[in-house]
Design a protein around this motif. Structure first.
Motif, mmCIF file in Angstrom:
data_model
loop_
_atom_site.group_PDB
_atom_site.id
_atom_site.type_symbol
_atom_site.label_atom_id
_atom_site.label_comp_id
_atom_site.label_asym_id
_atom_site.label_seq_id
_atom_site.Cartn_x
_atom_site.Cartn_y
_atom_site.Cartn_z
ATOM 1 N N ASN A 1 -46.979 21.043 3.397
ATOM 2 C CA ASN A 1 -47.235 20.107 4.486
ATOM 3 C C ASN A 1 -47.353 20.873 5.778
ATOM 4 N N SER A 2 -47.437 20.166 6.913
ATOM 5 C CA SER A 2 -47.648 20.809 8.193
ATOM 6 C C SER A 2 -46.386 21.517 8.651
ATOM 7 N N GLY A 3 -46.543 22.349 9.731
ATOM 8 C CA GLY A 3 -45.398 23.055 10.257
ATOM 9 C C GLY A 3 -45.403 24.521 9.899
ATOM 10 N N SER A 4 -46.577 25.123 9.770
ATOM 11 C CA SER A 4 -46.648 26.525 9.390
ATOM 12 C C SER A 4 -46.174 27.407 10.529
ATOM 13 N N VAL A 5 -45.620 28.559 10.188
ATOM 14 C CA VAL A 5 -45.043 29.456 11.169
ATOM 15 C C VAL A 5 -46.140 30.033 12.045
ATOM 16 N N GLY A 6 -46.055 29.793 13.342
ATOM 17 C CA GLY A 6 -46.957 30.417 14.295
ATOM 18 C C GLY A 6 -48.422 30.162 14.027
ATOM 19 N N GLY A 7 -48.744 29.038 13.365
ATOM 20 C CA GLY A 7 -50.138 28.798 13.018
ATOM 21 C C GLY A 7 -50.644 29.797 12.017
ATOM 22 N N GLY A 8 -49.762 30.301 11.142
ATOM 23 C CA GLY A 8 -50.118 31.382 10.217
ATOM 24 C C GLY A 8 -51.145 30.983 9.191
ATOM 25 N N GLY A 9 -51.459 29.693 9.039
ATOM 26 C CA GLY A 9 -52.423 29.289 8.038
ATOM 27 C C GLY A 9 -53.853 29.518 8.426
ATOM 28 N N GLY A 10 -54.086 29.964 9.685
ATOM 29 C CA GLY A 10 -55.452 30.080 10.139
ATOM 30 C C GLY A 10 -55.973 31.491 10.077
ATOM 31 N N SER A 11 -57.196 31.663 10.570
ATOM 32 C CA SER A 11 -57.823 32.978 10.596
ATOM 33 C C SER A 11 -57.319 33.751 11.791
ATOM 34 N N TYR B 1 -35.817 32.880 -1.974
ATOM 35 C CA TYR B 1 -35.994 33.133 -0.550
ATOM 36 C C TYR B 1 -36.741 31.981 0.111
ATOM 37 N N THR B 2 -36.303 31.622 1.329
ATOM 38 C CA THR B 2 -37.142 30.811 2.200
ATOM 39 C C THR B 2 -38.003 31.771 3.004
ATOM 40 N N LEU B 3 -38.981 31.250 3.733
ATOM 41 C CA LEU B 3 -39.855 32.115 4.519
ATOM 42 C C LEU B 3 -39.063 32.871 5.570
ATOM 43 N N GLU B 4 -38.089 32.197 6.202
ATOM 44 C CA GLU B 4 -37.271 32.849 7.220
ATOM 45 C C GLU B 4 -36.455 33.981 6.615
ATOM 46 N N GLU B 5 -35.909 33.758 5.437
ATOM 47 C CA GLU B 5 -35.132 34.798 4.764
ATOM 48 C C GLU B 5 -36.038 35.959 4.349
ATOM 49 N N LEU B 6 -37.240 35.635 3.938
ATOM 50 C CA LEU B 6 -38.191 36.673 3.555
ATOM 51 C C LEU B 6 -38.543 37.536 4.766
ATOM 52 N N GLU B 7 -38.700 36.890 5.923
ATOM 53 C CA GLU B 7 -39.001 37.640 7.143
ATOM 54 C C GLU B 7 -37.850 38.584 7.489
ATOM 55 N N ARG B 8 -36.615 38.119 7.329
ATOM 56 C CA ARG B 8 -35.468 38.980 7.596
ATOM 57 C C ARG B 8 -35.397 40.125 6.586
ATOM 58 N N LEU B 9 -35.771 39.840 5.333
ATOM 59 C CA LEU B 9 -35.764 40.870 4.302
ATOM 60 C C LEU B 9 -36.763 41.970 4.629
ATOM 61 N N VAL B 10 -37.954 41.585 5.068
ATOM 62 C CA VAL B 10 -38.987 42.571 5.403
ATOM 63 C C VAL B 10 -38.561 43.401 6.607
ATOM 64 N N GLY B 11 -37.948 42.737 7.609
ATOM 65 C CA GLY B 11 -37.376 43.459 8.734
ATOM 66 C C GLY B 11 -38.367 44.032 9.719
ATOM 67 N N VAL B 12 -39.476 43.321 9.947
ATOM 68 C CA VAL B 12 -40.436 43.753 10.960
ATOM 69 C C VAL B 12 -40.607 42.639 11.979
ATOM 70 N N ALA B 13 -41.285 42.942 13.077
ATOM 71 C CA ALA B 13 -41.528 41.940 14.114
ATOM 72 C C ALA B 13 -42.366 40.790 13.567
ATOM 73 N N ARG B 14 -42.196 39.593 14.171
ATOM 74 C CA ARG B 14 -42.913 38.400 13.699
ATOM 75 C C ARG B 14 -44.426 38.609 13.577
ATOM 76 N N PRO B 15 -45.114 39.196 14.588
ATOM 77 C CA PRO B 15 -46.569 39.395 14.424
ATOM 78 C C PRO B 15 -46.903 40.287 13.226
ATOM 79 N N ASP B 16 -46.101 41.331 13.014
ATOM 80 C CA ASP B 16 -46.348 42.212 11.870
ATOM 81 C C ASP B 16 -46.077 41.498 10.553
ATOM 82 N N PHE B 17 -45.057 40.632 10.537
ATOM 83 C CA PHE B 17 -44.741 39.884 9.323
ATOM 84 C C PHE B 17 -45.883 38.927 8.974
ATOM 85 N N LEU B 18 -46.406 38.220 9.979
ATOM 86 C CA LEU B 18 -47.523 37.306 9.734
ATOM 87 C C LEU B 18 -48.774 38.073 9.292
ATOM 88 N N LEU B 19 -48.998 39.253 9.896
ATOM 89 C CA LEU B 19 -50.127 40.083 9.477
ATOM 90 C C LEU B 19 -49.953 40.540 8.041
#
Length: 244
Positions: free
Chosen positions: A47-57, A90-108
């Protein structure tokens, strides 16, 4: 010889650098997460509510799956050197913490995985050829990571190839074709970003509809492939007539 199945932009290259820097276990967790988010079952429940508009180009040839805050994934096993280990959920937030990079790098990172998996699913390639492409064209540095992508691709394409080899598909004939154009909004957060998609539907004698959804470059590439097939067919027929 390299085939034109994927375009590596500067943005995609940055995403691959992040992939190369990931520990193997983290790599496989993120890889399987993105793969499941791209599956029809996951897309149907998103459903809606994607992180930082990550579903787009991102404007650089990369597009991400629809990923919703709170979505979780359970990775049953991770394989390396003949061993298996259970992965937690993992939730997406937990996955982001696991990866351990900045939000823009995680979305990339998520977008790059999505782009690679989407392009792989578009082409039928020999496993050895795909392995070489991942190593040389994408410049993935860890052979274990290349093998993980290859295993995922083989598992995904094997049922399709088995179906194509079955008598049911051998006797299936295309009866008609239909097409339409869709305009897709890239993100709930970015309503102005739209992309045009061509939808082809092949109608078979067996009563099945086979649907393809393609962007303009993908449709052009398919057209060029058909043109190449037609040229080869014409040359073969001309050679047969000449020999007779």
């Amino acid at each position: 010889m390299s085939i034109n199945w994927i375009k590596i932009t500067e943005r995609a290259r940055e995403g691959i650098k992040i992939i190369n820097a990931l520990p193997y276990d983290t790599f496989t967790t993120v890889l399987l997460y993105v793969h499941r988010q791209m599956s029809p079952a996951s897309s149907a429940t998103a459903n809606s509510g994607s992180v930082g508009g990550g579903g787009g180009s991102n404007g650089a040839g990369l597009s991400a799956p629809s990923i919703t805050v709170g979505t979780s994934v359970t990775t049953p096993t991770t394989e390396r050197a003949g061993t298996t280990s259970s992965e937690p959920e993992y939730t997406l937030e937990e996955l982001e913490r696991l990866v351990g990079v900045a939000r823009p790098d995680f979305l990339l990172l998520i977008k790059t995985f999505s782009y690679i998996l989407r392009r792989i699913s578009t082409f039928i390639i020999k496993p050895s050829h795909l392995q070489r492409e991942l190593r040389e064209k994408l410049q993935l540095q860890d052979e274990a990571k290349i093998d993980a992508i290859l295993r995922l691709w083989v598992r995904q394409t094997t049922p399709m190839m088995n179906n194509l080899a079955s008598e049911r598909y051998e006797s299936n004939v295309i009866e008609d074709m239909a097409w339409k154009l869709n305009v897709e909004i890239a993100s709930h957060c970015q309503q102005r970003e739209k992309s045009a998609l061509a939808v082809l539907q092949l109608k078979t004698v067996a009563g099945e509809d086979i649907n393809f959804e393609m962007t303009q470059p993908e449709l052009l590439q398919l057209f060029n492939q058909f043109e190449h097939i037609q040229s080869e067919l014409d040359a073969t027929l001309a050679s047969m007539k000449a020999s007779n």
